[in-house]
Design an enzyme around this catalytic site. Structure first.
Site, short mmCIF file in Angstrom:
data_model
loop_
_atom_site.label_atom_id
_atom_site.label_comp_id
_atom_site.label_asym_id
_atom_site.label_seq_id
_atom_site.Cartn_x
_atom_site.Cartn_y
_atom_site.Cartn_z
N GLY A 53 -18.55 37.14 98.17
CA GLY A 53 -19.06 38.05 97.15
C GLY A 53 -20.55 37.91 96.97
O GLY A 53 -21.28 38.90 96.84
N ARG A 67 -15.79 24.72 102.22
CA ARG A 67 -16.74 24.72 101.11
C ARG A 67 -17.04 23.30 100.62
O ARG A 67 -18.15 23.03 100.17
CB ARG A 67 -16.21 25.57 99.96
CG ARG A 67 -16.39 27.05 100.23
CD ARG A 67 -15.82 27.89 99.13
NE ARG A 67 -16.36 29.23 99.18
CZ ARG A 67 -15.83 30.27 98.55
NH1 ARG A 67 -14.75 30.12 97.81
NH2 ARG A 67 -16.39 31.47 98.64
N GLY A 112 -14.99 34.67 102.57
CA GLY A 112 -14.13 33.50 102.58
C GLY A 112 -13.02 33.61 103.62
O GLY A 112 -12.76 32.65 104.36
N LYS A 165 -9.89 45.80 101.35
CA LYS A 165 -10.22 46.92 100.48
C LYS A 165 -11.60 47.52 100.71
O LYS A 165 -12.60 46.82 100.67
CB LYS A 165 -10.16 46.47 99.02
CG LYS A 165 -8.76 46.22 98.53
CD LYS A 165 -8.82 45.94 97.05
CE LYS A 165 -7.45 45.71 96.44
NZ LYS A 165 -7.60 45.13 95.10
P1 ADP Z 1 -13.41 38.28 103.28
O1 ADP Z 1 -12.83 37.24 102.36
O2 ADP Z 1 -13.77 37.71 104.62
O3 ADP Z 1 -14.52 39.06 102.64
P2 ADP Z 1 -11.46 40.23 102.51
O4 ADP Z 1 -11.10 39.37 101.34
O5 ADP Z 1 -12.20 41.48 102.28
O6 ADP Z 1 -12.26 39.34 103.58
O7 ADP Z 1 -10.13 40.62 103.30
C1 ADP Z 1 -9.27 39.67 103.84
C2 ADP Z 1 -7.86 40.15 103.89
O8 ADP Z 1 -7.75 41.41 104.50
C3 ADP Z 1 -6.99 39.22 104.69
O9 ADP Z 1 -6.08 38.56 103.82
C4 ADP Z 1 -6.29 40.14 105.69
O10 ADP Z 1 -4.91 39.85 105.83
C5 ADP Z 1 -6.47 41.48 105.07
N1 ADP Z 1 -6.35 42.57 106.06
C6 ADP Z 1 -7.11 42.76 107.16
N2 ADP Z 1 -6.66 43.80 107.85
C7 ADP Z 1 -5.58 44.29 107.21
C8 ADP Z 1 -4.68 45.36 107.46
N3 ADP Z 1 -4.80 46.14 108.51
N4 ADP Z 1 -3.70 45.56 106.55
C9 ADP Z 1 -3.57 44.78 105.47
N5 ADP Z 1 -4.39 43.76 105.19
C10 ADP Z 1 -5.39 43.50 106.05
MG MG Z 2 -11.50 37.44 100.69
#
Ligand code: ADP
Ligand code: MG
Length: 408
Positions: free
Chosen positions: A389, A38, A365, A212
């Protein structure tokens, strides 16, 4: 639809004090910056303005410093772990210019720092969130902080794409008080999002993962009306598997989202959207980097195991459904990529995007951090967004406050 005002429309910026809202919200641990993507993305706009002789005042936030502690002296001090000071140093290296650091946001240090700027020089203010006015829901409190920030400058440039979905003082209120424009990063990000939403080349595939489901409900609902394929991996896949009637053991599960997810599954079928779910997963004995694990069918996850990555058959399936796509948007890691043993699924999806000739966009991120952590070339993608977001809310079809105020 109205368009963003550009920096050119601000006229001659030489000698002018320009407040630039950047997104410098990088991971920091013990003063050491993790992924500096960033900061790097913020450099071109700052350098462009400084090259034109502007006196550039950069402002940004870092983390969520909501807890303030009382000093022995009785004064309230923000937590120092959220100071932007280490970021000022890194920003200076990347800009190739000195960055003067103000130890407050709109106080004596900020004013003195701004007063001391010569043409073409750059300053960074301390973490905006050290002032409660930045994020306040109270218009008057936010407005008062915005007045003070605006008072430091003559012009405003909004370039903090990762924060444009926030109705915060520096993002939403300050541009209403100063002649304003969008910086190059915001303009580029919005251009990409338009390409994803207005007439995308088809087949259009979206890959969603991450922790989530609840974070991504809005975007799933909106994308079901736009995409041809929706691939679901990561932690959120288990709520989909459970909604289909499969047991998921100790895997991440959001029980309260099951009804909503069942609705999505029906909606996808009705709209002829191909919903692609994991066939197999890496099932681990616990959530740990060195946890013993094995490949199991997604429909047969043992009760005492948790799925921490998509399995090899799923990686192949996903790569296949991405190979002939013409537009791909990917948000959210396929597994716990922070642990090397569970980074393979995320790597497979990233590599499928890199191999593709499609217009490929990475949002989020953690997804962007995963690409860099895995040592993959960033130029293998059409675009890596700096705002998770913000890009999701744009794709949900929402109006983003920090963009709306930069339109003419
Ligand atoms: P982004 O920031 O790219 O939008 P998110 O914040 O939604 O992504 O999710 C990222 C997190 O999801 C990571 O820290 C990763 O460890 C977690 N994650 C991915 N798959 C799993 C899983 N099967 N169980 C638990 N956590 C997970
Ligand atoms: Mg994230």
């Amino acid at each position: 639809m109205s368009t963003l005002r550009t920096i050119d429309e601000l006229g001659d910026v030489r000698g002018k004090r320009v407040l630039v809202r950047s997104d410098l919200n990088v991971p920091l641990a013990d003063g050491v910056i993790g992924d500096d993507g960033r900061i790097r993305a913020s450099v071109p706009t700052i350098n462009e303005l400084a090259d034109q002789g502007a006196r550039v005042i950069v402002c940004a936030h870092l983390g969520r410093p909501t807890v303030f502690f009382e000093r022995a002296s009785g004064t309230t001090q923000p937590e120092t772990e959220f100071s932007l000071q280490p970021v000022a140093a890194r920003l200076g290296e990347l800009l190739g210019r000195d960055v003067r650091f103000a130890t407050d946001t709109v106080g004596e240090s900020a004013q003195a720092t701004v007063d001391g700027l010569a043409d073409g020089e750059v300053a960074l203010l301390e973490n905006l969130r050290f002032n409660a006015g930045e994020t306040s829901k109270d218009d008057a409190e936010r407005g008062a902080f915005a007045d003070a920030l605006a008072g430091l400058a003559e012009l405003y440039v909004g370039d903090g794409f990762g924060a444009v979905h926030r109705k915060h003082a520096s993002v939403y209120d300050v541009p209403q008080r100063l002649p304003h424009a969008a910086g190059g990063l915001v303009a580029a990000e919005v251009g990409v999002l338009k390409q994803l939403t207005e007439n995308p080349a088809r087949p259009y595939a979206v890959v969603l993962g991450g922790a989530k489901v609840s974070d991504k409900l809005g975007v799933i609902a909106n994308l079901l009306g736009k995409v041809d394929r929706l691939l679901i991996g990561g932690g959120m896949a288990y709520t989909f598997l459970k909604a289909q009637g499969h047991e998921v053991g100790n895997s991440l599960l959001q029980e309260d989202q099951l009804d909503q997810v069942r609705g999505f599954i029906e909606e996808a079928a009705k709209r002829d959207v191909e919903l692609v779910l994991p066939l197999d997963v890496l099932a681990a004995t616990e959530f740990a980097a060195d946890a013993p694990h094995e490949v199991v069918d997604a429909t047969a996850i043992p009760a005492d195991r948790e799925g921490l990555d998509i399995g090899p058959r799923t990686r192949e399936l996903f790569a296949g459904r991405l190979a002939d796509a013409r537009t791909v948007f990917w948000n959210g890691p396929m597994g716990v990529f922070e642990f090397d043993a569970f980074a393979g699924g995320t790597r497979a999806v990233a590599e499928a995007l890199i191999a593709s000739d499609a217009f490929t966009v990475v949002g989020g991120g953690d997804s962007a951090a995963a690409v860099r952590k895995l040592g993959l070339a960033e130029d293998g993608f059409s675009h890596i967004s700096t705002g998770g977001g913000a890009s999701l809310e744009y794709l949900e079809g929402k109006t983003l406050p920090g963009l709306a105020v930069l339109e003419d």
